[in-house]
Write a protein that holds these residues in place. Structure first.
Motif, PDB file in Angstrom:
ATOM      1  N   ASP A   1       1.296   7.335  -6.981  1.00  0.00           N
ATOM      2  CA  ASP A   1       0.692   8.718  -7.204  1.00  0.00           C
ATOM      3  C   ASP A   1       1.768   9.385  -7.124  1.00  0.00           C
ATOM      4  O   ASP A   1       1.054  11.037  -7.700  1.00  0.00           O
ATOM      5  CB  ASP A   1      -0.615   7.884  -6.384  1.00  0.00           C
TER       6      ASP A   1
ATOM      7  N   ARG B   1       2.252   1.471  -3.345  1.00  0.00           N
ATOM      8  CA  ARG B   1       0.878   2.743  -3.997  1.00  0.00           C
ATOM      9  C   ARG B   1       0.788   4.221  -4.367  1.00  0.00           C
ATOM     10  O   ARG B   1       0.005   5.083  -4.805  1.00  0.00           O
ATOM     11  CB  ARG B   1      -0.286   1.402  -4.303  1.00  0.00           C
ATOM     12  N   ARG B   2       0.897   4.489  -2.574  1.00  0.00           N
ATOM     13  CA  ARG B   2       0.661   5.799  -2.221  1.00  0.00           C
ATOM     14  C   ARG B   2       1.414   6.450  -3.004  1.00  0.00           C
ATOM     15  O   ARG B   2       1.499   7.651  -3.628  1.00  0.00           O
ATOM     16  CB  ARG B   2       0.441   6.161  -1.219  1.00  0.00           C
ATOM     17  N   GLU B   3       3.201   6.326  -3.040  1.00  0.00           N
ATOM     18  CA  GLU B   3       4.358   7.049  -4.074  1.00  0.00           C
ATOM     19  C   GLU B   3       4.186   6.513  -5.302  1.00  0.00           C
ATOM     20  O   GLU B   3       4.467   7.776  -5.891  1.00  0.00           O
ATOM     21  CB  GLU B   3       5.444   5.778  -3.136  1.00  0.00           C
TER      22      GLU B   3
ATOM     23  N   LYS C   1       3.244  16.480  -0.566  1.00  0.00           N
ATOM     24  CA  LYS C   1       3.583  14.858  -0.276  1.00  0.00           C
ATOM     25  C   LYS C   1       4.799  14.055  -0.725  1.00  0.00           C
ATOM     26  O   LYS C   1       4.810  12.682  -1.285  1.00  0.00           O
ATOM     27  CB  LYS C   1       1.812  14.533  -1.109  1.00  0.00           C
TER      28      LYS C   1
ATOM     29  N   HIS D   1       7.858   5.006   5.575  1.00  0.00           N
ATOM     30  CA  HIS D   1       6.180   4.998   5.707  1.00  0.00           C
ATOM     31  C   HIS D   1       5.543   6.523   6.549  1.00  0.00           C
ATOM     32  O   HIS D   1       4.280   6.482   6.858  1.00  0.00           O
ATOM     33  CB  HIS D   1       5.786   4.031   6.755  1.00  0.00           C
TER      34      HIS D   1
ATOM     35  N   PRO E   1       0.563  -1.467   0.182  1.00  0.00           N
ATOM     36  CA  PRO E   1       0.196  -0.162  -0.179  1.00  0.00           C
ATOM     37  C   PRO E   1       0.726   1.284   0.079  1.00  0.00           C
ATOM     38  O   PRO E   1       0.662   2.195  -0.374  1.00  0.00           O
ATOM     39  CB  PRO E   1      -0.885  -0.059   0.938  1.00  0.00           C
ATOM     40  N   VAL E   2       2.318   1.137   0.737  1.00  0.00           N
ATOM     41  CA  VAL E   2       3.035   2.759   0.881  1.00  0.00           C
ATOM     42  C   VAL E   2       3.536   2.240  -0.678  1.00  0.00           C
ATOM     43  O   VAL E   2       3.480   3.376  -0.602  1.00  0.00           O
ATOM     44  CB  VAL E   2       4.113   2.132   1.629  1.00  0.00           C
TER      45      VAL E   2
END
Length: 291
Positions: A108, A104-106, A227, A250, A101-102
């Motif tokens: 983005d 995936r956020r990165e 971000k 994270h 999940p981390v």
């Protein structure tokens, strides 16, 4: 900057690692400060069981290593293949349930926010000893190592701030919108070290108007800056269980946060004094980088 130096900064090469193909900078010194090194893998002999669910490995239950944290898992706990841009992998790689999940956020950030940072925006820039601000375009360099400030020729013309030398960031906001919600970012103050100089140098960016008379591009650039992925940290000793599930990155690149003392306060807005950041996710205005 000469074209030869610029080409050297941007040069890439394809390398093969145990985890897969990586497109890395040809010269290590020009690597992105947001990048992560491949972690050492936990040796097979040290992990007879999955480090997440404690399933015992055998002929049918095989071991798999997460490419982000290097720990050892069964296929159920480490079966996702996700892009890992911060390690420059060409293809998606196997990651555990905690790291995927981390990443995936990165992803983005790399797909959306990074484009904004590279394209730049117009700001009113006040340097430490300046009497008045200069109108400059601020953008991130293509190798993500520098903030580039370019003026119209009436001021300092061109400045570069090395991202790795930024010691602290303060987001400047203005009041809460009617009906509640998050405060609006209007600028940021950076403190950074300069080679050969003692102490910290400071500059302030205030959102300026673009050719259409709008500050939208500048406020979007500030949001993208907030971000930026987390700073690399030294990996913790490998242990089984959920308590060891955090990987290297994270948090935020500009964390951990702490409130400024009265001697370092730079006139934060009502929203910040009330304990609200521009993004509603932090309770402080100053953010300091991990070393």
């Amino acid at each position: 900057m000469s074209s030869e130096v610029a080409a050297r900064r941007d040069a890439k090469k394809l390398v093969r690692s145990p985890s897969g193909l990586r497109m890395v900078p040809e010269h290590r010194a020009y690597g992105s400060p947001f990048g992560l090194e491949e972690p050492p893998w936990v040796p097979d002999k040290e992990c007879p069981r999955c480090m997440q669910c404690d399933t015992k490995f055998d002929f049918l239950t095989r071991k798999h290593h997460c490419r982000r944290c290097g720990k050892c898992f069964c296929d159920k706990c480490c079966g996702q293949k996700v892009a890992l841009r911060r390690m420059c992998f060409v293809d998606p790689v196997r990651q555990c349930a905690g790291c995927a999940p981390v990443s995936r956020r990165e992803a983005d950030f790399y797909d959306r926010q990074l484009k904004l940072l590279l394209s730049g925006a117009t700001f009113l820039v006040t340097f430490e000893n300046s009497e008045k601000p200069d109108t400059m375009v601020c953008r991130l360099s293509s190798n993500q190592r520098f903030l580039l400030l370019d003026g119209d020729g009436d001021g300092d013309g061109h400045r570069e701030v090395e991202v790795a030398r930024i010691a602290a960031v303060q987001m400047l906001t203005e009041g809460l919108p009617p009906g509640g919600g998050n405060a609006r970012a209007i600028g940021m103050t950076l403190q950074y070290t300069t080679p050969g100089a003692e102490g910290l140098t400071q500059l302030t960016l205030t959102a300026g108007e673009d050719a259409d008379g709008s500050r939208r591009q500048a406020t979007a650039w500030l949001a993208a800056m907030h971000k930026v992925p987390a700073a690399p940290r030294s990996p913790a000793p490998a242990r089984r269980g959920a308590s060891a599930r955090l990987s290297q990155a994270h948090a935020s690149f500009w964390s951990p946060c702490r409130r400024p003392s009265s001697s370092t306060s730079l006139g934060t807005s009502n929203a910040t004094r009330a304990g609200r950041s521009a993004w509603g996710s932090s309770t402080c205005s100053w953010a300091h980088r991990h070393d």
